[in-house]
Scaffold this motif. Structure first.
Motif, PDB file in Angstrom:
ATOM      1  N   HIS A 193      -6.050  -3.462   7.699  1.00  0.00           N
ATOM      2  CA  HIS A 193      -6.539  -4.772   6.297  1.00  0.00           C
ATOM      3  C   HIS A 193      -7.572  -5.959   6.578  1.00  0.00           C
ATOM      4  O   HIS A 193      -7.991  -6.215   6.320  1.00  0.00           O
ATOM      5  N   GLU A 219      -1.041  -0.611   8.868  1.00  0.00           N
ATOM      6  CA  GLU A 219      -2.111  -1.184   8.006  1.00  0.00           C
ATOM      7  C   GLU A 219      -2.656  -2.500   7.637  1.00  0.00           C
ATOM      8  O   GLU A 219      -3.517  -2.352   7.223  1.00  0.00           O
ATOM      9  N   PHE A 242      -6.203  -2.899  -8.363  1.00  0.00           N
ATOM     10  CA  PHE A 242      -4.536  -3.063  -7.186  1.00  0.00           C
ATOM     11  C   PHE A 242      -4.762  -4.543  -6.925  1.00  0.00           C
ATOM     12  O   PHE A 242      -4.269  -4.901  -6.235  1.00  0.00           O
ATOM     13  N   ILE A 243      -6.318  -4.729  -6.969  1.00  0.00           N
ATOM     14  CA  ILE A 243      -6.888  -6.364  -6.329  1.00  0.00           C
ATOM     15  C   ILE A 243      -6.145  -7.200  -7.469  1.00  0.00           C
ATOM     16  O   ILE A 243      -5.789  -8.153  -7.278  1.00  0.00           O
ATOM     17  N   LEU A 290       1.001  -1.533  -0.439  1.00  0.00           N
ATOM     18  CA  LEU A 290       0.088   0.275  -0.156  1.00  0.00           C
ATOM     19  C   LEU A 290       0.569   1.365   0.143  1.00  0.00           C
ATOM     20  O   LEU A 290       0.432   1.934  -0.830  1.00  0.00           O
ATOM     21  N   LEU A 330     -13.606  -7.362   0.170  1.00  0.00           N
ATOM     22  CA  LEU A 330     -12.675  -6.461  -0.284  1.00  0.00           C
ATOM     23  C   LEU A 330     -12.485  -5.997  -1.901  1.00  0.00           C
ATOM     24  O   LEU A 330     -11.697  -4.891  -1.779  1.00  0.00           O
ATOM     25  N   TYR A 334     -11.520  -2.182  -2.007  1.00  0.00           N
ATOM     26  CA  TYR A 334      -9.821  -1.121  -3.116  1.00  0.00           C
ATOM     27  C   TYR A 334      -9.946  -1.566  -4.136  1.00  0.00           C
ATOM     28  O   TYR A 334     -11.818  -1.798  -4.658  1.00  0.00           O
ATOM     29  N   GLU A 335      -9.867  -0.943  -4.794  1.00  0.00           N
ATOM     30  CA  GLU A 335      -9.631  -0.191  -6.288  1.00  0.00           C
ATOM     31  C   GLU A 335      -9.545  -1.506  -7.103  1.00  0.00           C
ATOM     32  O   GLU A 335      -8.897  -2.915  -6.713  1.00  0.00           O
TER      33      GLU A 335
END
Length: 532
Positions: A469, A465, A483-484, A433, A475, A479-480
């Motif tokens: 998380h 982080e 990113f995934i 991240l 998820l 997250y975008e």
């Protein structure tokens, strides 16, 4: 009630004796005669009145008129209105009643034939009786003062319209004053919010200026005293910008031999700056390495800590933490410089006794180096000539500390080769991240907390982080998509690498079989009596 089709008899007319009356009288007399002849035996015949009877009415002195009368049967039980009984014959005679059908009352929706309407509940309540009073007034022999008396005069009479008009005007005044008060409060509140907003904007402006100044100061400090990888990248970037600007300036102002000479001078300056940055980088790397080593050793020597139910922190030293602390103190002692010769000899002898407890090639080499240094110091060799030997002793002793057999506490901190590949090659030794590269602040947690940890279900993050998380529920929303996708690519890379290891390959095969079985059980509905 009887209804007929004919002319009704008036009040002043005397109806004649009708045939029906004659027949009825004859029947009654016959019944009485029969009973008189048979007194011990009462004979009673049932009589059923027909639905339609014909009545002859005398309309004149010598004229009659037959009227057809329809008999209406009562829909209710005839009430008993009294009567008498013949003692000889035993026949009962009831008083006649009106044949008019009673008027049915409308249903009001209220239940009247129940206990509550027929029961009276009594309640005692105290009442104050009247109190007889009297008044006094001035008369002969009695004087009553009128000093406190009030003279009341009747006012103007107010009609109901005037009263309601005055009440309406008073209500309008109240509403007007209330709306004014409410509007004033709204304006004051908006003014206060505006004032707070302006103060916040002014504070934010000051904060941004301070942050900008602090950022410039940090960048200047980082350029003067670089420590981390980012600091040196900043220096190289600034050097590249300076080189481009100088090159453009030379190309724009000079030509021919002067231009070539200026470019050669620029190249020499760039080489000197790169060499200077390289020297700083070597010094910073050595300093960072020493800090990392001390951080590693301090982490091994820390006591066990846990939080009690009352919030207090409890610490406990074990035999392994005490051993790690002893090795840490020895390492710090042999790493010190500019200490007296006798103290240095004591430190070396302590180190020799520590490593002598274990017989191996590494400990033998360390003891040989210790004997060599003591022999050289006895010969009064200069300190500068002993720096290489002392660094060699520190390096070998650090290897001794990192062996779990000699320092059991280090086994919980050191990372084996496969995990090193996972951290360095797959995750690049930085947080996924924030790109934080401090290895001692990084942790590996599960990517999907619903499944067990594995190299293809993990993510490298900092401690803060990781805490955030693990609190996520979805998820896909947190997250975008880019990113995934990047995290899944690293998971595929890790799965392909660890599949090459025989032990991990069998575990991976079992894990995939279990996953497929779970998906099959979820997708297939259970049936009663089916074999599983």
């Amino acid at each position: 009630m009887a209804s007929g089709t004919g002319t009704m008899i008036g009040d002043n007319e005397n109806p004649g004796r009708t045939r029906a009356n004659i027949d009825e009288t004859i029947q009654s007399e016959k019944l009485c005669l029969d009973q008189e002849h048979s007194p011990g035996k009462a004979v009673q015949q049932d009589y059923c009145m027909p639905d339609v009877v014909t009545v002859r009415i005398q309309t004149d002195s010598d004229s009659f008129q037959d009227v057809v009368v329809k008999i209406e049967r009562p829909t209710y039980q005839k009430p008993f209105l009294g009567g008498f009984k013949n003692r000889i014959t035993g026949v009962e005679f009831h008083n006649a009643g009106s044949q008019t059908i009673p008027k049915k009352l409308p249903d009001k929706g209220i239940l009247v034939f129940h206990r509550e309407t027929q029961t009276v509940f009594e309640k005692n309540k105290q009442q104050q009786t009247t109190n007889t009073t009297s008044t006094q007034m001035t008369k002969t022999g009695l004087y009553v003062s009128n000093k406190t008396d009030k003279l009341i005069t009747p006012g103007k009479y107010i009609t109901a319209e005037e009263y309601h008009k005055r009440r309406l005007e008073a209500v309008i005044v109240l509403q007007r004053d209330f709306r004014r008060w409410h509007a004033t409060n709204i304006v004051q509140k908006l003014g206060e919010e505006k004032r707070l907003r302006l103060e916040w904007e002014a504070q934010e402006e000051i904060r941004r200026k301070k942050e900008k100044e602090e950022k410039l100061r940090r960048e200047h400090k980082r350029r003067l005293n670089p420590k981390t990888k980012g600091d040196f990248e900043l220096l190289y970037h600034a050097l590249e910008l300076w080189r481009r600007e100088e090159t453009e300036q030379i190309n724009r102002t000079l030509t021919g031999a002067e231009r070539k000479a200026a470019l050669c001078g620029l190249l020499e300056q760039e080489a000197q700056l790169i060499a200077s940055i390289g020297r700083h980088k070597l010094n910073a790397d050595e300093e960072n390495r020493q800090k990392a080593i001390l951080h590693f050793l301090n982490k091994c020597a820390q006591p066990k800590r846990w939080k009690a139910y009352d919030g207090k922190i409890t610490e406990m030293d074990t035999q392994f933490t005490l051993r790690a602390r002893e090795l840490l103190e020895i390492y710090c002692s042999i790493s010190m410089s500019d200490i007296p010769q006798d103290e240095r000899i004591d430190v070396l002898l302590t180190l020799k006794r520590t490593v002598k407890e274990h017989e191996c090639k590494l400990t033998q080499e360390i003891m040989e180096l210790i004997d060599r240094e003591i022999d050289l110091m006895s010969r009064e060799v200069k300190e500068c000539n002993l720096e290489g030997l002392r660094k060699r002793i520190c390096t070998l002793f650090l290897q001794f500390i990192k062996i779990p057999k000699f320092n059991p506490e280090v086994a919980k901190i050191l990372k084996h080769q496969d995990l090193q590949y996972l951290i360095e090659k797959i995750w690049g030794s930085q947080s996924a991240l924030s790109a934080c590269s401090d290895l001692y602040d990084l942790v590996m947690v599960r990517w999907d907390k619903q499944h067990e940890w594995s190299p293809w279900n993990t993510i490298l993050l900092t401690e803060h982080e990781a805490d955030a998380h693990l609190k996520l529920c979805d998820l896909q929303k947190a997250y975008e998509a880019a990113f995934i996708h990047r995290i899944r690519h690293k998971h595929i890379w890790a799965k392909n690498y660890f599949a090459q290891i025989q032990a991990m390959a069998s575990f991976l095969q079992r894990s995939e079989n279990q996953t497929n079985a779970n998906e099959f059980l979820i997708a297939t509905p259970f049936r009663t009596g089916a074999k599983t």
